[in-house]
Enzyme design. Structure first.
Site, PDB file in Angstrom:
ATOM      1  N   CYS A  13      -1.933  -2.638   1.362  1.00 44.95           N
ATOM      2  CA  CYS A  13      -3.340  -2.408   1.008  1.00 44.95           C
ATOM      3  C   CYS A  13      -3.424  -1.101   0.229  1.00 44.95           C
ATOM      4  CB  CYS A  13      -4.235  -2.387   2.260  1.00 44.95           C
ATOM      5  SG  CYS A  13      -3.960  -1.007   3.362  1.00 44.95           S
ATOM      6  N   ASN A  16      -2.851   2.033   3.177  1.00 44.72           N
ATOM      7  CA  ASN A  16      -1.900   1.733   4.262  1.00 44.72           C
ATOM      8  C   ASN A  16      -2.248   2.472   5.550  1.00 44.72           C
ATOM      9  OD1 ASN A  16       1.586   2.243   5.009  1.00 44.72           O
ATOM     10  ND2 ASN A  16       0.381   0.449   5.431  1.00 44.72           N
ATOM     11  N   CYS A  18      -5.566   1.347   7.013  1.00 39.60           N
ATOM     12  CA  CYS A  18      -6.617   0.481   7.598  1.00 39.60           C
ATOM     13  C   CYS A  18      -6.145  -0.972   7.701  1.00 39.60           C
ATOM     14  CB  CYS A  18      -7.886   0.545   6.740  1.00 39.60           C
ATOM     15  SG  CYS A  18      -8.635   2.168   6.657  1.00 39.60           S
ATOM     16  N   ARG A  19      -6.095  -1.685   6.575  1.00 41.33           N
ATOM     17  CA  ARG A  19      -5.876  -3.131   6.617  1.00 41.33           C
ATOM     18  C   ARG A  19      -4.413  -3.523   6.854  1.00 41.33           C
ATOM     19  NH1 ARG A  19      -8.782  -4.200   0.969  1.00 41.33           N
ATOM     20  NH2 ARG A  19      -7.870  -2.141   0.630  1.00 41.33           N
ATOM     21  N   SER A  20      -3.490  -2.954   6.086  1.00 40.89           N
ATOM     22  CA  SER A  20      -2.098  -3.440   6.179  1.00 40.89           C
ATOM     23  C   SER A  20      -1.439  -3.104   7.526  1.00 40.89           C
ATOM     24  CB  SER A  20      -1.258  -2.924   5.002  1.00 40.89           C
ATOM     25  OG  SER A  20      -1.334  -1.527   4.860  1.00 40.89           O
ATOM     26  N   ASP A 168     -11.885  -3.618   1.959  1.00 38.98           N
ATOM     27  CA  ASP A 168     -11.516  -2.283   2.424  1.00 38.98           C
ATOM     28  C   ASP A 168     -12.597  -1.736   3.359  1.00 38.98           C
ATOM     29  OD1 ASP A 168     -10.312   0.664   0.624  1.00 38.98           O
ATOM     30  OD2 ASP A 168     -10.867   0.366   2.725  1.00 38.98           O
TER      31      ASP A 168
HETATM   32  N1  LIG Z   1     -10.949   4.743  -3.723  1.00 39.35           N
HETATM   33  C1  LIG Z   1     -11.610   4.070  -3.143  1.00 39.35           C
HETATM   34  C2  LIG Z   1     -12.409   3.229  -2.353  1.00 39.35           C
HETATM   35  C3  LIG Z   1     -13.370   2.445  -2.976  1.00 39.35           C
HETATM   36  C4  LIG Z   1     -14.156   1.579  -2.204  1.00 39.35           C
HETATM   37  C5  LIG Z   1     -13.951   1.500  -0.845  1.00 39.35           C
HETATM   38  C6  LIG Z   1     -12.990   2.299  -0.230  1.00 39.35           C
HETATM   39  C7  LIG Z   1     -12.223   3.185  -0.982  1.00 39.35           C
HETATM   40  C8  LIG Z   1     -11.212   4.005  -0.297  1.00 39.35           C
HETATM   41  C9  LIG Z   1     -11.167   5.388  -0.422  1.00 39.35           C
HETATM   42  C10 LIG Z   1     -10.200   6.087   0.250  1.00 39.35           C
HETATM   43  N2  LIG Z   1     -10.102   7.450   0.221  1.00 39.35           N
HETATM   44  C11 LIG Z   1     -11.190   8.282  -0.287  1.00 39.35           C
HETATM   45  C12 LIG Z   1     -11.070   8.526  -1.762  1.00 39.35           C
HETATM   46  C13 LIG Z   1      -9.712   9.074  -2.082  1.00 39.35           C
HETATM   47  N3  LIG Z   1      -9.714   9.899  -3.329  1.00 39.35           N
HETATM   48  C14 LIG Z   1     -10.064   9.084  -4.544  1.00 39.35           C
HETATM   49  C15 LIG Z   1      -9.928   9.890  -5.815  1.00 39.35           C
HETATM   50  C16 LIG Z   1      -8.544  10.500  -5.955  1.00 39.35           C
HETATM   51  C17 LIG Z   1      -8.199  11.313  -4.715  1.00 39.35           C
HETATM   52  C18 LIG Z   1      -8.330  10.469  -3.450  1.00 39.35           C
HETATM   53  C19 LIG Z   1      -9.270   5.385   1.046  1.00 39.35           C
HETATM   54  C20 LIG Z   1      -8.249   6.037   1.760  1.00 39.35           C
HETATM   55  C21 LIG Z   1      -7.385   5.299   2.552  1.00 39.35           C
HETATM   56  C22 LIG Z   1      -7.504   3.932   2.654  1.00 39.35           C
HETATM   57  C23 LIG Z   1      -8.480   3.276   1.948  1.00 39.35           C
HETATM   58  C24 LIG Z   1      -9.385   3.993   1.142  1.00 39.35           C
HETATM   59  N4  LIG Z   1     -10.340   3.333   0.476  1.00 39.35           N
END
Ligand SMILES: N#Cc1ccccc1-c1cc(NCCCN2CCCCC2)c2ccccc2n1
Length: 196
Positions: A13, A16, A18-20, A168
């Site tokens: 995912c 890695n 949450c889902r996977s 997600d």
């Molecule tokens: N991206 C997206 C996104 C879009 C829609 C729904 C969920 C997410 C989302 C956001 C996460 N971390 C926050 C943003 C990270 N920063 C984004 C910009 C660069 C620096 C890093 C996640 C972290 C772990 C697992 C799943 C995640 N999923």
């Protein structure tokens, strides 16, 4: 001496955490309950680098505890192999919501996030991912690997209820993790049946 694993699956995912890891834990329990775990190499990873080194999300670990599904406890060198599809959270500590959720359910885990590697595309028979972004990221990475053999598919393609995408839950709540869990149970059951 157990025969070497004849089948292999890598769940993937975005981060890695949450889902996977949930899919990996659910499938491992199903294979164990079916008495075929020794036939399988089961792992999870991510297409990004956001969460490298992180433990599974606390909400996911809580969900696993609620459903009596153990998360991987074995601290193996290469188990630090669950990863993320982004570089957003490199080196960040596990999401405290995930850890709290796990703690609520008395689940500890040594699982740590890692990013999918080129070797995964030739060492795993199946690479099963959660959404279309993961699929396009994986196919793009696979195209840089000569003669890759892995079958790259959506885990949701095995869902008898035809919910193709496992969304997600990162910005969601416990109910979103429950939905991920339910989808993983339905899909992993069919995937195991088709590979038994
Ligand atoms: N991206 C997206 C996104 C879009 C829609 C729904 C969920 C997410 C989302 C956001 C996460 N971390 C926050 C943003 C990270 N920063 C984004 C910009 C660069 C620096 C890093 C996640 C972290 C772990 C697992 C799943 C995640 N999923």
């Amino acid at each position: 001496m157990a025969a070497p694993a004849s089948k292999s699956v890598l769940f993937v995912c975005l981060g890695n955490i949450c889902r996977s890891p949930i899919a990996e834990a659910v499938f491992r329990k199903m294979a164990t309950d079916a008495g075929v775990a020794d036939k399988w190499r089961i792992d999870s990873a991510a297409t990004s680098t956001y969460e490298i080194g992180s433990s599974p999300d606390h909400r996911g670990q809580a969900c696993m505890k609620k459903h009596d599904v153990p998360m991987s406890h074995v601290a193996r060198q290469w188990v630090i192999d669950s990863g993320a599809t982004s570089d957003w959270n490199i080196g960040s500590s596990p999401d405290d919501r995930g850890l709290a959720c796990l703690r609520n359910h008395g689940i500890e885990t040594s699982h740590r996030a890692r990013q999918v590697t080129k070797a995964d595309f030739t060492s795993f028979e199946y690479i099963l991912c959660m959404d279309e972004n993961n699929l396009s990221d994986l196919n793009r990475k696979a195209n840089s690997v000569k003669n890759y053999t892995a079958k790259i598919e959506l885990l949701g393609s095995y869902d008898p209820q035809k919910q193709l995408i496992i969304k997600d839950p990162y910005y969601g709540g416990a109910e979103d993790f429950e939905k991920v869990y339910d989808q993983c149970v339905r899909c992993c059951k069919v995937f195991l049946e088709k590979n038994s």
